[in-house]
Design a protein around this motif. Structure first.
Motif, PDB file in Angstrom:
ATOM      1  N   ARG A 157      94.743  65.955  18.785  1.00  0.00           N
ATOM      2  CA  ARG A 157      95.668  65.127  18.786  1.00  0.00           C
ATOM      3  C   ARG A 157      96.184  63.861  19.450  1.00  0.00           C
ATOM      4  NH1 ARG A 157      97.928  67.501  13.712  1.00  0.00           N
ATOM      5  NH2 ARG A 157      96.647  69.680  13.295  1.00  0.00           N
ATOM      6  N   PHE A 182      98.166  61.599  13.619  1.00  0.00           N
ATOM      7  CA  PHE A 182      98.729  62.621  12.897  1.00  0.00           C
ATOM      8  C   PHE A 182      99.514  64.047  13.544  1.00  0.00           C
ATOM      9  CE2 PHE A 182      96.194  59.820   9.751  1.00  0.00           C
ATOM     10  CZ  PHE A 182      96.905  59.790   9.331  1.00  0.00           C
ATOM     11  N   PHE A 187     101.799  67.408  10.550  1.00  0.00           N
ATOM     12  CA  PHE A 187     100.486  67.810  10.340  1.00  0.00           C
ATOM     13  C   PHE A 187     100.159  68.896  10.564  1.00  0.00           C
ATOM     14  CE2 PHE A 187     100.976  63.426   8.390  1.00  0.00           C
ATOM     15  CZ  PHE A 187     100.790  63.064   7.833  1.00  0.00           C
ATOM     16  N   TYR A 192      95.850  68.865   9.031  1.00  0.00           N
ATOM     17  CA  TYR A 192      95.526  67.579   9.377  1.00  0.00           C
ATOM     18  C   TYR A 192      93.756  67.049   8.519  1.00  0.00           C
ATOM     19  CZ  TYR A 192      92.615  64.577  12.140  1.00  0.00           C
ATOM     20  OH  TYR A 192      91.834  62.404  12.655  1.00  0.00           O
TER      21      TYR A 192
END
Length: 411
Positions: A157, A182, A187, A192
């Motif tokens: 991420r 995200f 998520f 995700y």
């Protein structure tokens, strides 16, 4: 039928100045086109500074708030020669690698099935190989694309890292690169990878839809572009190929590249699918019709695979994933082949393409440049074409051989 966004959808953007703007009534889908409605949109079009976005060259950030109130940090870079206005010809810093401990922790998260997700970050997560790019471009002309590109991060991420490491490519191809983050809080786990698609969740809450709203926010802030491209590698490739399956009919996305996904959701409907969701559209959270399947195959999607991406580390080994192949390379070939067969069976136009890259494994840094070249090169030989390419690495197209010959030594 697939649910569609309505004029009552609301989003918000928080810019560097701290301004927060609720985009109530900013977007709706009507007659397969995204259009604007409501007094808020009219006001924004006359006063775009209210978003707090900065539309000047450089690296910037703002926080986007979706319909559920989840904050999505958006990192974006605007190249020095990028034109905010409409371009008639628009076709559409290397970081240190993450250490092994973080890689294993992120790559081995549980999927609820007792298996790993199959999209552990590569050693070069988020890194673009500048030496590889320099050698490949040594004899190539300057390319002018003036395009907007969304880049999907991997399992770490780390959108900011991805954005920073696309700067050189953005300058080379004159891009605006947008990297939404995200987070695991908003998520978690594989949500995700699924683009936020869950049973009982409306389309306006999906991460896929947030891409459209974020693009819309830039338009309302003064950018004038008709569409955007999207690229994802590894976990980002899972997001990218499912974006093709679940994005709304009126999506402004012009072309998508999915590179080295760990496994796939096959575009196969209930009556012919052995494995159900998330390995196919059987029992999908959203029902599909043949008309929607036809739309999926009409989208411009490139499946980009490293021929050496055959490692088993962190690979998902559920029956549904194993049915697609023993490694990422085999699974990518299987996904493309099955999609092509399905399109042919129904007589649908098939706009997908496949490219394989020799001597390259699970490497974002090599795939990033190849993807940029495929998406934005002015040379027809390096652009995505809706032709039917081979299904095996041993029978490359003539154009693919040209790419391979130029880039093989640098890989």
């Amino acid at each position: 039928q697939m649910p569609t966004a309505t004029s009552q959808d609301a989003t918000a953007a928080t810019g560097a100045t701290g301004a927060t703007v609720a985009t109530e009534g900013s977007v709706l889908i009507k007659d397969r086109e995204w259009t604007r409605s409501g007094s808020w949109a009219k006001q924004m079009l006359t006063d775009p500074t209210k978003t707090g976005l900065v539309l000047t060259p450089g690296l910037h950030h703002f926080d986007f708030k979706d319909r559920e109130g989840r904050v999505i940090p958006v990192h974006y870079y605007i190249s020095g020669d990028f034109s905010i206005g409409v371009d008639e010809n628009d076709p559409s810093t290397e970081a240190d690698p993450d250490d092994e401990e973080e890689e294993q922790a992120e790559g081995s998260h549980d999927t609820g099935e007792g298996e790993t997700d199959g999209d552990a970050p590569p050693d070069d997560e988020g890194v673009v190989d500048m030496e590889f790019e320099k050698e490949c471009l040594e004899h190539e002309e300057q390319m002018i694309s003036q395009s907007v590109l969304f880049v999907c991060h991997g399992v770490l991420r780390n959108a900011k890292t991805y954005c920073s490491n696309w700067i050189n490519l953005a300058e080379r191809f004159n891009l605006m690169v947008i990297c939404p983050e995200f987070t695991t809080e908003s998520f978690p786990d594989t949500l995700y990878n699924y683009g936020g698609v869950e049973k009982g969740k409306k389309q306006r809450t999906w991460a896929f839809t947030s891409i459209e709203y974020i693009f819309d926010t830039f338009l309302l802030s003064g950018m004038k572009k008709d569409g955007y491209s999207l690229f994802g590698h590894s976990a980002g490739a899972q997001f990218a190929h499912r974006f093709v399956l679940f994005s709304a009919p009126g999506s402004r996305c012009l072309q998508i590249v999915s590179a080295n996904a760990g496994w796939y959701t096959l575009p196969i409907l209930n009556e012919v699918s052995e494995h159900s969701w998330p390995y196919s559209l059987k029992k999908s959270p959203v029902p599909f019709t043949l008309a929607q399947l036809e739309l999926i195959f009409s989208r411009k999607l490139l499946i980009l695979l490293g021929q050496e991406d055959t490692g088993l580390k962190y690979l998902r080994v559920t029956p549904g994933a194993q049915a697609q192949g023993d490694n990422r390379f085999e699974r990518g070939l299987h996904f493309f082949t099955q999609a092509r067969k399905m399109a042919a069976a129904y007589g649908f136009k098939f706009n997908w393409s496949l490219r394989t890259v020799p001597t390259v494994g699970h490497s974002n840094k090599h795939m990033a440049f190849i993807a940029a070249r495929q998406l934005f090169s002015l040379s027809r030989a390096h652009r995505i074409e809706p032709a039917i390419p081979p299904t095996t690495a041993e029978e490359p197209e003539e154009e693919q051989e040209q790419d391979n010959e130029e880039c093989n030594n640098a890989a």
